[in-house]
Design a protein around this motif. Structure first.
Motif, PDB file in Angstrom:
ATOM      1  N   LEU B  35      19.893 -11.371  -1.728  1.00 30.05           N
ATOM      2  CA  LEU B  35      21.119 -10.580  -1.659  1.00 30.05           C
ATOM      3  C   LEU B  35      20.794  -9.104  -1.811  1.00 30.05           C
ATOM      4  O   LEU B  35      21.651  -8.260  -1.644  1.00 30.05           O
ATOM      5  CB  LEU B  35      22.075 -10.948  -2.803  1.00 30.05           C
ATOM      6  N   TYR B  36      19.573  -8.800  -2.195  1.00 26.29           N
ATOM      7  CA  TYR B  36      19.273  -7.486  -2.758  1.00 26.29           C
ATOM      8  C   TYR B  36      18.243  -6.682  -2.010  1.00 26.29           C
ATOM      9  O   TYR B  36      17.260  -6.241  -2.581  1.00 26.29           O
ATOM     10  CB  TYR B  36      18.818  -7.649  -4.216  1.00 26.29           C
ATOM     11  N   LEU B  37      18.492  -6.443  -0.732  1.00 24.48           N
ATOM     12  CA  LEU B  37      17.624  -5.488  -0.045  1.00 24.48           C
ATOM     13  C   LEU B  37      17.782  -4.115  -0.713  1.00 24.48           C
ATOM     14  O   LEU B  37      16.911  -3.261  -0.629  1.00 24.48           O
ATOM     15  CB  LEU B  37      17.971  -5.418   1.446  1.00 24.48           C
ATOM     16  N   GLN B  38      18.909  -3.952  -1.415  1.00 25.83           N
ATOM     17  CA  GLN B  38      19.148  -2.710  -2.144  1.00 25.83           C
ATOM     18  C   GLN B  38      18.001  -2.408  -3.134  1.00 25.83           C
ATOM     19  O   GLN B  38      17.730  -1.244  -3.425  1.00 25.83           O
ATOM     20  CB  GLN B  38      20.495  -2.802  -2.896  1.00 25.83           C
ATOM     21  N   LYS B  41      15.598  -0.557  -1.148  1.00 25.92           N
ATOM     22  CA  LYS B  41      16.176   0.752  -0.829  1.00 25.92           C
ATOM     23  C   LYS B  41      16.127   1.676  -2.041  1.00 25.92           C
ATOM     24  O   LYS B  41      15.733   2.836  -1.935  1.00 25.92           O
ATOM     25  CB  LYS B  41      17.628   0.592  -0.359  1.00 25.92           C
ATOM     26  N   SER B  42      16.537   1.151  -3.211  1.00 28.90           N
ATOM     27  CA  SER B  42      16.536   1.977  -4.431  1.00 28.90           C
ATOM     28  C   SER B  42      15.109   2.377  -4.803  1.00 28.90           C
ATOM     29  O   SER B  42      14.861   3.510  -5.218  1.00 28.90           O
ATOM     30  CB  SER B  42      17.182   1.230  -5.609  1.00 28.90           C
ATOM     31  N   ASN B  75      17.676  -8.767   6.755  1.00 25.84           N
ATOM     32  CA  ASN B  75      17.385  -8.428   5.350  1.00 25.84           C
ATOM     33  C   ASN B  75      16.169  -9.209   4.856  1.00 25.84           C
ATOM     34  O   ASN B  75      15.288  -8.668   4.176  1.00 25.84           O
ATOM     35  CB  ASN B  75      18.587  -8.745   4.454  1.00 25.84           C
ATOM     36  N   ALA B 137      20.449  -4.177  -8.628  1.00 24.85           N
ATOM     37  CA  ALA B 137      19.321  -3.790  -7.779  1.00 24.85           C
ATOM     38  C   ALA B 137      18.566  -2.578  -8.311  1.00 24.85           C
ATOM     39  O   ALA B 137      17.331  -2.532  -8.291  1.00 24.85           O
ATOM     40  CB  ALA B 137      19.844  -3.499  -6.378  1.00 24.85           C
ATOM     41  N   THR B 138      19.305  -1.582  -8.792  1.00 22.15           N
ATOM     42  CA  THR B 138      18.644  -0.337  -9.181  1.00 22.15           C
ATOM     43  C   THR B 138      17.811  -0.529 -10.437  1.00 22.15           C
ATOM     44  O   THR B 138      16.692  -0.006 -10.545  1.00 22.15           O
ATOM     45  CB  THR B 138      19.696   0.775  -9.328  1.00 22.15           C
TER      46      THR B 138
END
Lengths: 164, 420
Positions: B35-38, B41-42, B75, B137-138
């Motif tokens: 769920l967390y391609l973020q 990205k982060s 993703n 995610a971050t």
């Protein structure tokens, strides 16, 4: 960012979970502008049509309970929510909001002091919330210095970048 | 100190830590799901170039397994590339199953560790005496860069459970009952420790259910003191050093609750709140369109086993769909070898690939408006499994199987008692 935030209130009840904030069927989206289009869709489908950018969400207990999905904070932040005030927040949501620089203020009993459409101001330094429509002053919890620092820098990404 | 405090003290290089203190702890394993391609990205937005400890990171492609859309496939592709380029040690691809089942099976979960994952049900790993917690995610991206994360040391709530449960009631019924009594926010910012004779008698599968659902009370983490049973499981999976911590006798819990489950009946969490729980006898036997047995809460071998016990040689109600999704490849394989899958297919079940399935409303059995579903998963929020106008009942695997058979919400005890 200014330590005083002012905006129109949009209210929700208790236990607003992450599926209501951001339904699971949109979890594959990765662009923040796309994610923003579905804010609060599971709780109130009018929200995204009628919400005015800069507005403040006010809610009851345990706001953001459920999933760890950061989409839930990304959607609110990018829809233009300037702050959230609630009786209490779920832990992961609270952390995610701080990490993205979205102010979250705990204030027990807030729903009895403000209603949808009121304009409130929040002093992030002191935690003092003013209802500008009826001049009621409410004391929310102060943010810790660490959290305030992160929010003032616009979230943990810029905060972290500086330290690298 | 509590065992959880000792884990955080060890991981943060402190002699002592106390509840309320903020510590920066080294993370023994960080898990990212699809769920967390973020996260990636982060990581890049923060200026991350090299993952600090690629041997302490795993990616599990479980929520969209196999990918149902071009976007989710894209993703996953980006994640596989990140894993490759960063030399990340563990990639559990779409053939493996749900992270919280896959990680212990793969031998990367052990007592005394700090395990952080982009999934709220990471509390599951308390069943092994690990400190497991979910983040966004971050936060996870900061771990990739630094190998560490800050934590507020949690107060601990003790939940003691005694009594021998009736046939037909299981760990899921017990934890639903507890959530019904204590509410969905009793443990926000806190940890939950489960203890008592019932917990001691439980299998590892059942203990995982208790710890898994701790997050539905808001818990940051959960804990069961490792015993011989835990050690037999762990030793069968791994060969490495670890430390088992125990709570000091003078430790003062934030709260203590006591439950006796000897007379507990099968429990049902009614739509749309996980704490709106009642015994099966008191719930309307509504018509149910779909029964789902699966997920990190209810898709383990014992869960499939009890469903087979109820469904063997019978046929499910023609108006009801039964979706069964083994939690992992390991579970699936054992269920095949034991002949369970054959029995379930004969009874009318639809078997899907190991993974999270319809639990998050993305694929493999989402609900239409007006439909009713019983599920062994952990959440019945509106819209959780598809339409916001569908209604979800959270139940045990036995109750889900009995319901599929009758086409209405059903009490599993009569089927299980008949077997005796």
């Amino acid at each position: 960012m200014h330590s005083i935030i002012q905006g129109k209130v949009w209210t929700f009840g208790n236990n607003i979970d992450t599926d209501q904030i951001y339904p699971g069927r949109y979890l594959e989206l990765t662009e923040h502008s796309d994610i923003a289009k579905h804010a609060m869709e599971g709780a109130d489908s009018n929200f995204i049509k009628e919400f005015i950018k800069g507005g403040i969400i006010v809610a009851g207990d345990n706001f953001g309970c459920g999933s760890s999905r950061e989409h839930a904070t990304i959607t609110l932040k990018n829809a233009g929510v300037s702050a959230i005030v609630a009786n209490s927040f779920a832990r992961i949501f609270y952390r995610n909001a701080i990490n993205l620089g979205l102010p979250v203020i705990t204030c027990d009993g807030i729903l009895s002091k403000v209603k949808k459409g009121d304009t409130i101001s929040i002093d992030l330094q002191s935690g003092i919330i003013r209802n500008l429509d009826n001049n009621v002053v409410i004391e929310g919890d102060k943010l810790s210095e660490h959290v305030l620092n992160i929010i003032e820098r616009g979230g943990v990404i810029p905060f972290f970048k500086k330290d690298l | 100190m509590h065992a959880i405090e000792k884990i955080l003290a060890r991981a943060s290089g402190n002699e002592r830590v106390a509840a309320g203190e903020i510590v920066t702890a080294k993370v023994d394993m960080a898990e990212v799901n699809d769920l967390y391609l973020q996260v990636v990205k982060s990581f890049k937005e923060m200026g991350g170039q090299k993952v600090k400890h690629p041997d302490k990171v795993c990616f599990v492609l479980d929520h969209y397994a196999p990918a149902p859309t071009i976007q989710s496939a894209t993703n996953q592709k980006a994640m596989r590339e990140f894993v490759q380029e960063q030399g990340i040690k563990y990639l559990f691809d779409i053939n493996e199953g749900v992270c919280h089942q896959v990680m212990p099976e793969a031998g990367i979960v052990f007592p005394g560790m700090v395990l952080v994952a982009t999934d709220s049900h990471t509390t599951t790993h308390g069943a092994f005496g690990a400190f497991g917690t979910g983040v966004g995610a971050t936060d996870l991206a900061t771990i990739l860069i630094s190998g560490e994360l800050w934590f507020r040391v949690p107060e601990v709530i003790k939940i003691q459970i005694d009594g021998i449960p009736q046939k037909g009631t299981s760990a899921k019924d017990i934890v639903l009952h507890i959530i019904g009594k204590l509410g969905p926010s009793i443990a926000v910012y806190k940890a939950i420790e489960y203890c008592g004779s019932t917990v001691e008698n439980m299998s590892i599968d059942e203990r995982m259910v208790l710890c898994n659902m701790a997050v539905e009370m808001g818990a940051k983490t959960s804990y069961i003191q490792p015993d011989d049973k835990t050690m037999r499981y762990i030793k069968s999976k791994i060969d490495r050093e670890f430390e088992i911590f125990t709570t000091d006798k003078d430790y003062k819990y934030a709260k203590e609750y006591y439950f006796n489950v000897a007379d507990l009946t099968p429990q049902v969490a009614k739509p749309d709140n996980i704490d709106d729980v009642d015994g099966i006898d008191n719930v309307d036997k509504v018509e149910v369109h779909q029964a789902f047995i699966g997920t990190c809460t209810g898709g383990r071998l014992e869960d499939i086993e009890v469903a087979v016990q109820i469904l063997k040689g019978k046929t499910i109600n023609p108006r009801t769909r039964l979706v069964v999704i083994p939690a992992s490849k390991g579970v699936y394989l054992q269920a095949v070898q034991k002949g369970y899958i054959e029995e379930l297919i004969k009874a009318g079940a639809t078997i899907s690939a190991p993974g999270c399935g319809p639990c998050l409303g993305a694929h493999q059995g989402v609900l239409a408006p007006g439909e009713y579903c019983v599920t062994t998963s952990s959440r019945n929020f509106p819209g959780r499994m598809g339409s916001t106008e569908a209604k979800i009942f959270c139940v045990s695997p036995a109750t889900a199987a009995a319901t599929a058979l009758e086409g209405r919400l059903a009490d599993p005890r009569k089927y299980i008692l008949m077997e005796e």
